[in-house]
Structures are given as structure tokens and as C-alpha cells.
Design a protein around this motif. Structure first.
Motif, mmCIF file in Angstrom:
data_model
loop_
_atom_site.group_PDB
_atom_site.id
_atom_site.type_symbol
_atom_site.label_atom_id
_atom_site.label_comp_id
_atom_site.label_asym_id
_atom_site.label_seq_id
_atom_site.Cartn_x
_atom_site.Cartn_y
_atom_site.Cartn_z
ATOM 1 N N PHE A 132 66.979 7.543 -56.001
ATOM 2 C CA PHE A 132 66.478 7.812 -54.755
ATOM 3 C C PHE A 132 65.562 6.537 -54.790
ATOM 4 O O PHE A 132 64.850 6.432 -53.488
ATOM 5 N N ASN A 133 64.713 5.838 -55.747
ATOM 6 C CA ASN A 133 64.025 4.540 -55.613
ATOM 7 C C ASN A 133 64.813 3.014 -55.135
ATOM 8 O O ASN A 133 64.107 3.028 -54.710
ATOM 9 N N PRO A 134 65.618 3.419 -56.092
ATOM 10 C CA PRO A 134 65.985 1.725 -56.268
ATOM 11 C C PRO A 134 66.617 1.642 -54.343
ATOM 12 O O PRO A 134 67.799 2.125 -54.464
ATOM 13 N N ASP A 135 66.438 0.751 -54.094
ATOM 14 C CA ASP A 135 66.914 -0.099 -52.463
ATOM 15 C C ASP A 135 67.968 -0.917 -52.521
ATOM 16 O O ASP A 135 68.542 -0.952 -51.905
ATOM 17 N N ARG A 136 67.827 -1.782 -53.644
ATOM 18 C CA ARG A 136 69.041 -2.601 -54.056
ATOM 19 C C ARG A 136 69.029 -3.351 -55.066
ATOM 20 O O ARG A 136 68.115 -3.288 -56.157
ATOM 21 N N GLU A 137 69.994 -3.782 -56.132
ATOM 22 C CA GLU A 137 70.192 -4.166 -57.032
ATOM 23 C C GLU A 137 71.865 -5.398 -57.362
ATOM 24 O O GLU A 137 72.517 -4.751 -56.369
ATOM 25 N N GLY A 138 71.860 -5.896 -57.874
ATOM 26 C CA GLY A 138 72.553 -6.990 -57.995
ATOM 27 C C GLY A 138 72.274 -8.449 -58.568
ATOM 28 O O GLY A 138 71.040 -8.518 -58.686
ATOM 29 N N TRP A 139 73.417 -8.968 -59.019
ATOM 30 C CA TRP A 139 72.995 -10.540 -59.496
ATOM 31 C C TRP A 139 72.356 -11.338 -58.805
ATOM 32 O O TRP A 139 72.968 -11.627 -57.665
ATOM 33 N N LEU A 140 71.574 -12.365 -59.116
ATOM 34 C CA LEU A 140 70.671 -13.500 -58.335
ATOM 35 C C LEU A 140 70.484 -14.309 -59.687
ATOM 36 O O LEU A 140 70.366 -14.067 -60.592
ATOM 37 N N LEU A 141 70.372 -15.736 -58.734
ATOM 38 C CA LEU A 141 69.349 -17.118 -59.595
ATOM 39 C C LEU A 141 67.790 -16.683 -59.184
ATOM 40 O O LEU A 141 67.496 -16.703 -58.670
ATOM 41 N N LYS A 142 67.356 -17.260 -60.793
ATOM 42 C CA LYS A 142 65.838 -17.701 -61.003
ATOM 43 C C LYS A 142 65.216 -18.841 -61.539
ATOM 44 O O LYS A 142 65.970 -18.573 -62.025
ATOM 45 N N LEU A 143 64.829 -19.223 -60.593
ATOM 46 C CA LEU A 143 64.459 -20.616 -60.824
ATOM 47 C C LEU A 143 62.986 -20.463 -61.910
ATOM 48 O O LEU A 143 61.652 -19.290 -61.353
ATOM 49 N N GLY A 144 62.301 -20.617 -62.481
ATOM 50 C CA GLY A 144 62.337 -20.771 -64.259
ATOM 51 C C GLY A 144 60.324 -21.258 -63.435
ATOM 52 O O GLY A 144 60.182 -21.753 -62.668
ATOM 53 N N ARG A 186 57.685 -22.314 -65.736
ATOM 54 C CA ARG A 186 57.405 -23.559 -66.528
ATOM 55 C C ARG A 186 58.244 -24.493 -66.610
ATOM 56 O O ARG A 186 58.306 -25.438 -65.952
ATOM 57 N N VAL A 187 59.748 -23.746 -67.068
ATOM 58 C CA VAL A 187 61.237 -25.017 -67.477
ATOM 59 C C VAL A 187 61.679 -24.623 -65.915
ATOM 60 O O VAL A 187 62.231 -23.597 -65.421
ATOM 61 N N LYS A 188 61.831 -25.416 -65.249
ATOM 62 C CA LYS A 188 62.983 -25.768 -63.990
ATOM 63 C C LYS A 188 64.016 -25.460 -64.262
ATOM 64 O O LYS A 188 64.611 -26.111 -64.023
ATOM 65 N N THR A 189 64.552 -23.912 -64.260
ATOM 66 C CA THR A 189 65.804 -23.838 -64.740
ATOM 67 C C THR A 189 66.583 -22.376 -64.143
ATOM 68 O O THR A 189 65.906 -21.840 -63.654
ATOM 69 N N TRP A 190 67.578 -22.439 -63.095
ATOM 70 C CA TRP A 190 67.871 -21.772 -63.155
ATOM 71 C C TRP A 190 69.029 -20.461 -63.767
ATOM 72 O O TRP A 190 69.766 -20.937 -65.305
ATOM 73 N N LYS A 191 67.969 -19.075 -64.231
ATOM 74 C CA LYS A 191 68.597 -18.500 -64.597
ATOM 75 C C LYS A 191 69.359 -17.153 -64.503
ATOM 76 O O LYS A 191 69.051 -16.498 -62.780
ATOM 77 N N ARG A 192 70.387 -16.687 -64.102
ATOM 78 C CA ARG A 192 71.042 -15.449 -63.441
ATOM 79 C C ARG A 192 71.017 -14.105 -63.973
ATOM 80 O O ARG A 192 70.886 -13.882 -65.886
ATOM 81 N N ARG A 193 70.385 -13.976 -63.284
ATOM 82 C CA ARG A 193 69.414 -12.663 -63.482
ATOM 83 C C ARG A 193 70.495 -11.121 -62.772
ATOM 84 O O ARG A 193 70.341 -11.452 -61.363
ATOM 85 N N TRP A 194 69.855 -10.235 -63.486
ATOM 86 C CA TRP A 194 70.293 -8.478 -62.625
ATOM 87 C C TRP A 194 69.227 -7.932 -62.356
ATOM 88 O O TRP A 194 67.583 -7.488 -62.206
ATOM 89 N N PHE A 195 69.109 -8.244 -60.898
ATOM 90 C CA PHE A 195 67.683 -7.313 -60.071
ATOM 91 C C PHE A 195 67.767 -5.725 -59.713
ATOM 92 O O PHE A 195 68.848 -5.646 -59.305
ATOM 93 N N ILE A 196 66.414 -5.656 -59.678
ATOM 94 C CA ILE A 196 66.709 -4.540 -59.297
ATOM 95 C C ILE A 196 65.360 -4.246 -57.803
ATOM 96 O O ILE A 196 64.288 -4.830 -59.068
#
Length: 456
Positions: A315-327, A329-339
């Protein structure tokens, strides 16, 4: 006179064992030479023949009795010569048999090695699938462990050996044409004949974990309803009836067994809620009472690898999927699974992780599109009228410590412009709208409109 026969060659245990494949021919030659010497030592005529010549005199074979007639002596000589020929033929056949045995043994070793390599690749493919379903399937297809056809992939997912059921649900819920074909092939592997709707749902929902996106749920439950009606013709007037009642059963499961729901629905309320869904008519009360009792007595079981309550997942999750997130302190992009759920944005390193790497409460945050020179399709979470304050969020360090986040804004990149728009839309709507109920209301409205159109 022939020289004395050489003593048999005795190999040590280490030399007798087959060496590497590269040394197998040398080992085979030594074995044949050893066996030939042993045979020759037991049969002097064979020893002479093995050296490439016939016995020089009959004495090599044995003395000839003196009382034989010339005809008998000739016959005995022919018999003895024939014996030598037979012994040579036997030895040749033995050599060929041993050669064949060595070849078979080599093939078995080779096939065993191929099987071991295949098993390792399959295990690697399952691991890749659990981390990223599309990449896992691509790996298995490229290594010829799966055929790139919907039926073969559906069978692989249906067996589910070593597969994470969250990842299975994620793959089946994709909207690509090929994934939809796999979904329908997967559903067709389920046999629902003579099962009531609750029993069929138990079987179906155990084979994977339902994703959180409303559109994915809609496609999967539509496929389920079509399959159930195909296996049980005449139970419902249409697949729409099966679809709506299936959701009503899942909502009933939540209401009856979620401790946070205090107002437990009665069977009478359940019957009232489902009036008119059978193409404008009512379903038999006995059918609805039996479904109610089944859910009340036994809630849906949760696949083991979920680690979460099914009602929370559904019921609760509205969306989920892979996204890139900018760090931060350290400005690097990392792939994460978002819910996206419960007015929070959770991100994980892998879909199989039980605990999130970070949690971003969306309270008092806004969202906007931004341009980034390094990544496309970007958007940001930010605090309106921010005066240098950090967003209240937390993350888990590598050593397991939970610490405060270090972001004034969270910059995120989506794979496509369409997905970026969907994420922005869902995040904006997450607080006030539950996509599940909206989807169910839309389906009921469609049934009502269809019924009115059919009336004269």
C-alpha cells in the motif's frame, strides 16, 4: 636368441594417476607399453610378434612331438601360428579398448569441467539478477544460459532458484513490451483451475513480491485476473470483476491483520463494499463470506526474502527504482535503489538490502528540475527559503553507524526524462494521494461507465 624380456615397468602412485590433460598422452603411452611388456613376458611368441616379427623357429613356440606325421606337424604349425595371430589381435583390441576408455574418461573430465563452469556462471547470473534484474538476464542470455525468449525467462523466474522475489517482481512489473510478454508467460505457468480466488492469490503472491508502483501493480493484477478467469470460466462475468475483488481481498487482509487498523471490517461490510461489481450485479453472498473467512483465519504469507510487512510493501510505496545520487561531502555520483513511501525517500545500495543506506524525510521540502553539466534528467530536493541549513536526513556509514546527512540539497539523476517527470510527480503527490486507492476507484468507475453504455 632373443634378449631376456624387460621387467614390467612399475609406476608410483603419483605417476599412475592421470596428470593434467596436457600430459595425458604421455601417461597413456606409458600404460600401453607397461601392459604390452607384461603380456609379452607371459607369452614368448607374443613377445616376438610385438617386436615386429614372427617367431624365428618353432622352438620359440614349444617343442614339436617327434611321433607326428608331416601332415600333423604342418597342422600343428598352422594352429600355433594362428594362436600367435589371435594373441596379437587380442592385444590390439585391448589397446583399442584402453584407448577408448581413456578418451571416455577425458570426455567425462571435460564435461564435468564444463558443467562446473556452467554452474558457476548460473550462480553469477543469479547474483547479478538479484542486484539488477535486467543486467542479470542479459548476462545469462549472453552466456547462452537462457534463451532470449519470454517463455524461457518466465520459466527461470517461476522456478526462482536462488532468486530474490523482490527482484522478480521488479522485472515482471517493467512496462517494456518484452517484459510484459515475460509477465504473461510467467502468469500462464500458474495453474488456478478449481481454486477459489483467495487460494489463487496466495499462490500468485508467494511467487514474487509485488512492487510498489501503481502502474506495475495494475499490469500484474490485470494479468492475474485474465489468467484466473481463463482457468475458471463462468465464475465471474468479466476480468474487471476478478480484478476489483482481488484488490478488495488484499485490502481486507490488511484491515484484518494490521495491528494499526483498529476498525476491523465485518463480513457484512465486506459484502456491502463489493455490491454491483459483477458487471453491475452482485456476487453470491456465500462466495464473499467464504473469501472473508479464509482471509480472517489465515492471512497472506510473506515471501521470506522480503523482510517487510506485505501491507507496508503493497500500500505505501508510491514509486521505486534506480537513480543516481550526488554525494554530500564527496561530490561523486552513486547508483542507489530508491523507494518513495510514507512521506519519506529511502535509498539502498542493492534491492536485496534489508536496511536503507539513507532516509530523507520529505516534510518541509520542495522539488525542482535542475540542469547539471555531468548528468542528464536531474532534479533536486531542497528547503524553500533556505539560509544555509542542512536537510534533516540520516544515512548509515560503512561501519554501521547512523549519522546525520550532510546535504543542503539532494541532487538526483533519473535514467530518462520520462522517469524524471514521474519521480517529480510522485514526490509532489506522495503526501496526499495513495495511488492504490486511486487505481481501484478508476477501475470501478470504468465498470460503471461500461455498464451504463450497454444499457438501452
Amino acid at each position: 636368441a632373443d634378449p631376456a624380456p624387460r621387467p614390467p615397468v612399475r609406476l608410483s602412485a603419483a605417476a599412475a594417476a592421470p596428470p593434467s590433460l596436457g600430459g595425458r598422452r604421455r601417461w597413456r603411452r606409458r600404460r600401453r607399453r607397461r601392459d604390452r611388456d607384461r603380456e609379452a613376458a607371459a607369452h614368448p611368441p607374443l613377445r616376438a610378434a610385438a617386436r615386429g616379427r614372427q617367431p624365428a623357429a618353432m622352438e620359440e613356440i614349444g617343442p614339436i612331438p617327434v611321433d607326428l606325421t608331416p601332415e600333423e606337424r604342418l597342422e600343428l604349425d598352422n594352429i600355433r601360428r594362428r594362436k600367435v595371430e589371435l594373441l596379437l589381435e587380442i592385444q590390439r583390441l585391448r589397446d583399442e579398448l584402453k584407448e577408448a576408455m581413456f578418451e571416455v574418461e577425458g570426455l567425462e573430465i571435460h564435461e564435468g569441467s564444463k558443467t562446473l563452469q556452467r554452474n558457476k556462471q548460473v550462480a553469477m547470473g543469479r547474483k547479478k539478477f538479484n542486484m539488477d534484474p535486467k543486467k542479470g538476464i542479459l548476462f545469462l542470455v549472453e552466456n547462452e544460459l537462457l534463451k532470449n525468449v519470454a517463455e524461457d525467462i518466465a520459466q527461470f523466474l517461476y522456478k526462482g532458484e536462488g532468486l530474490n522475489k523482490t527482484a522478480i517482481g521488479d522485472y515482471l512489473g517493467e512496462r517494456d513490451d518484452f517484459n510484459i510478454k515475460v509477465l504473461h508467460a510467467f502468469v500462464e505457468l500458474h495453474e488456478f483451475t478449481d481454486l477459489n480466488l483467495v487460494q489463487a492469490l496466495r499462490q500468485f503472491l508467494w511467487s514474487f513480491r509485488l512492487p510498489g508502483e501503481a502502474q506495475k501493480i495494475d499490469r500484474m493484477m490485470e494479468a492475474f485476473a485474465q489468467r484466473y478467469c481463463h482457468c475458471n470460466p463462468g465464475v465471474f462475468q468479466s476480468t474487471d470483476t476478478c480484478y476489483v475483488l482481488s484488490f478488495a481481498i488484499i485490502m481486507l487482509n490488511t484491515s484484518l491483520h494490521n495491528p494499526n487498523v483498529r476498525d476491523k471490517p465485518t463480513v457484512e461490510r465486506f459484502i456491502t463494499m463489493n455490491r454491483g461489481i459483477n458487471d453491475g450485479g452482485d456476487l453470491p453472498e456465500d462466495l464473499l463470506r467464504n473469501l472473508y473467512d479464509s482471509i480472517k483465519n489465515e492471512p497472506f504469507k510473506i515471501p521470506e526474502d522480503d523482510g517487510n510487512d506485505l501491507t507496508h510493501t503493497f500500500f505505501n510505496p508510491d514509486r521505486e527504482g534506480w537513480l543516481l545520487k550526488l554525494g554530500g561531502r564527496v561530490k561523486t555520483w552513486k547508483r542507489r535503489w530508491f523507494i518513495l513511501t510514507d512521506n519519506c525517500l529511502y535509498y539502498f545500495e542493492y534491492t536485496t538490502d534489508k536496511e536503507p543506506r539513507g532516509i530523507i524525510p520529505l516534510e518541509n521540502l520542495s522539488i525542482r528540475e535542475v540542469e547539471d553539466p555531468r548528468k542528464p534528467n536531474c532534479f533536486e530536493l531542497y528547503i524553500p527559503n533556505n539560509r544555509g541549513q542542512l536537510i534533516k536526513a540520516c544515512k548509515t556509514e560503512a561501519d554501521g553507524r547512523v549519522v546525520e546527512g550532510n546535504h543542503m540539497v539532494y541532487r538526483i539523476s533519473a535514467p530518462t526524462p520520462e522517469e524524471k517527470d514521474e519521480w517529480i510527480k510522485c514526490i509532489k503527490a506522495a503526501v496526499s494521494i495513495d495511488p492504490f486507492y486511486e487505481m481501484l476507484a478508476a477501475r470501478k468507475k470504468r465498470i460503471s461507465v461500461k455498464k451504463k453504455a450497454e444499457q438501452p
